[in-house]
Design a protein around this motif. Structure first.
Motif, mmCIF file in Angstrom:
data_model
loop_
_atom_site.group_PDB
_atom_site.id
_atom_site.type_symbol
_atom_site.label_atom_id
_atom_site.label_comp_id
_atom_site.label_asym_id
_atom_site.label_seq_id
_atom_site.Cartn_x
_atom_site.Cartn_y
_atom_site.Cartn_z
ATOM 1 N N ARG A 87 23.433 -27.608 -25.419
ATOM 2 C CA ARG A 87 23.005 -28.908 -25.196
ATOM 3 C C ARG A 87 21.857 -29.174 -24.038
ATOM 4 O O ARG A 87 20.873 -29.824 -24.381
ATOM 5 N N PRO A 88 21.974 -28.505 -22.910
ATOM 6 C CA PRO A 88 20.544 -28.721 -21.954
ATOM 7 C C PRO A 88 19.328 -28.077 -22.416
ATOM 8 O O PRO A 88 18.279 -28.595 -22.244
ATOM 9 N N THR A 89 19.336 -26.887 -23.229
ATOM 10 C CA THR A 89 18.313 -26.295 -23.635
ATOM 11 C C THR A 89 17.647 -27.130 -25.003
ATOM 12 O O THR A 89 16.355 -27.489 -24.849
ATOM 13 N N ALA A 95 12.320 -32.806 -24.783
ATOM 14 C CA ALA A 95 11.297 -33.578 -23.771
ATOM 15 C C ALA A 95 10.036 -32.807 -23.903
ATOM 16 O O ALA A 95 9.141 -33.594 -23.366
ATOM 17 N N ALA A 96 9.875 -31.580 -24.186
ATOM 18 C CA ALA A 96 8.686 -30.907 -24.280
ATOM 19 C C ALA A 96 7.831 -31.195 -25.450
ATOM 20 O O ALA A 96 6.959 -30.615 -25.770
ATOM 21 N N GLY A 97 8.498 -31.797 -26.433
ATOM 22 C CA GLY A 97 7.730 -32.323 -27.939
ATOM 23 C C GLY A 97 8.059 -31.303 -28.885
ATOM 24 O O GLY A 97 7.331 -31.044 -29.824
ATOM 25 N N LEU A 119 24.311 -33.899 -31.106
ATOM 26 C CA LEU A 119 23.366 -33.006 -30.409
ATOM 27 C C LEU A 119 21.995 -33.436 -30.718
ATOM 28 O O LEU A 119 21.663 -33.818 -31.694
ATOM 29 N N PRO A 120 21.200 -33.304 -29.678
ATOM 30 C CA PRO A 120 19.953 -33.963 -29.505
ATOM 31 C C PRO A 120 18.791 -32.876 -30.263
ATOM 32 O O PRO A 120 17.981 -31.951 -29.793
ATOM 33 N N GLU A 204 16.485 -19.922 -21.555
ATOM 34 C CA GLU A 204 15.289 -18.936 -21.439
ATOM 35 C C GLU A 204 14.188 -19.448 -22.259
ATOM 36 O O GLU A 204 12.799 -19.345 -22.157
ATOM 37 N N LEU A 205 14.630 -20.081 -23.327
ATOM 38 C CA LEU A 205 13.431 -20.483 -24.275
ATOM 39 C C LEU A 205 12.411 -21.468 -23.948
ATOM 40 O O LEU A 205 11.232 -20.969 -24.375
ATOM 41 N N PRO A 206 12.540 -22.373 -23.293
ATOM 42 C CA PRO A 206 11.488 -23.270 -22.933
ATOM 43 C C PRO A 206 10.334 -22.884 -22.246
ATOM 44 O O PRO A 206 9.074 -23.018 -22.716
#
Length: 226
Positions: A87-89, A95-97, A119-120, A204-206
């Motif tokens: 969820r946080p990722t 948020a980063a588009g 889930l977002p 780690e993905l963002p």
């Protein structure tokens, strides 16, 4: 440029530990014995459910699964069964588009459960819904049809080389191999195309995607300037 991230379900989004424990309880064997049987099955190139045949030789696997489904809730997971980085990722990526999705080899019932968790993400889909399952490249072609981007703008994240990384790459997607789950341990020795990224956590993905995209911009500027 990577503009979309799609996550596999089992052992990427959903931790299957509770499911394995439920199978062990239903079979009447210790959890570590069932886990060992799963490991043996995977090392032989089989699937997790083939562990039943190792524990109960001669068993009809389809009949056993049907019997358990009738006696127990075979598909049941909640927010607590999600890996804590999911969820946080997704929130950070959104948020980063970045366009986000979740898609894997699961049933229509699992689809309903995942959607109920709110889930977002922009897409939640399963193989039963699409009528095609991994490692068939048609699964990833269907994914591309659902995402508003070209294949080389999408990265698929999974724990398996055979089911996730290799077939996704054949369709032209970027790939990220996440180091968790029993399949990942077994498939360390397999040959094949390297994934775009190796990760230990979805968190780690963002940053990795931001770095990848920054390099892509520089490369493009260099080509245009030459």
């Amino acid at each position: 440029m990577i503009r979309a991230v799609v996550l596999d379900i089992a052992e990427c989004v959903v931790n299957c530990e509770r499911e394995y424990r439920q199978w062990a309880n239903w079979l009447g064997v210790p959890a570590h014995t069932f886990a060992a049987a799963v490991g043996v099955a995977l090392s032989r190139g089989l699937e997790e459910h083939d562990a039943l045949g190792l524990l109960i030789p001669g068993t009809d696997l389809a009949a056993a699964r049907a019997r358990r489904a009738a006696e127990d809730d075979l598909e049941r997971f909640t927010e607590q069964d999600l890996y804590p980085d999911v969820r946080p990722t997704l929130v950070t990526l959104c948020a980063a588009g970045v366009w986000t999705g979740i898609a894997g080899n699961q049933t229509a019932k699992s689809l309903g459960i995942l959607r109920s968790l709110d889930l977002p993400c922009d897409l939640i889909a399963t193989s039963e819904q699409w009528g095609v399952a991994k490692p068939d490249p048609g699964f990833f072609e269907r994914l591309v049809e659902c995402a508003p981007f070209q294949p080389d703008e999408i990265i698929y994240v999974g724990d398996r080389l055979d089911n996730d990384i290799h077939p996704a790459a054949t369709v032209g997607l970027h790939t990220a191999l996440i180091r968790r789950g029993p399949w990942n341990l077994v498939q360390q020795i397999l040959d094949g195309d390297e994934p775009t990224m190796h990760i230990d956590s979805l968190s780690e993905l963002p940053d990795l995607i931001a770095t990848f995209n920054a390099r892509s911009r520089l490369n493009l500027e260099d080509r245009l300037g030459s």
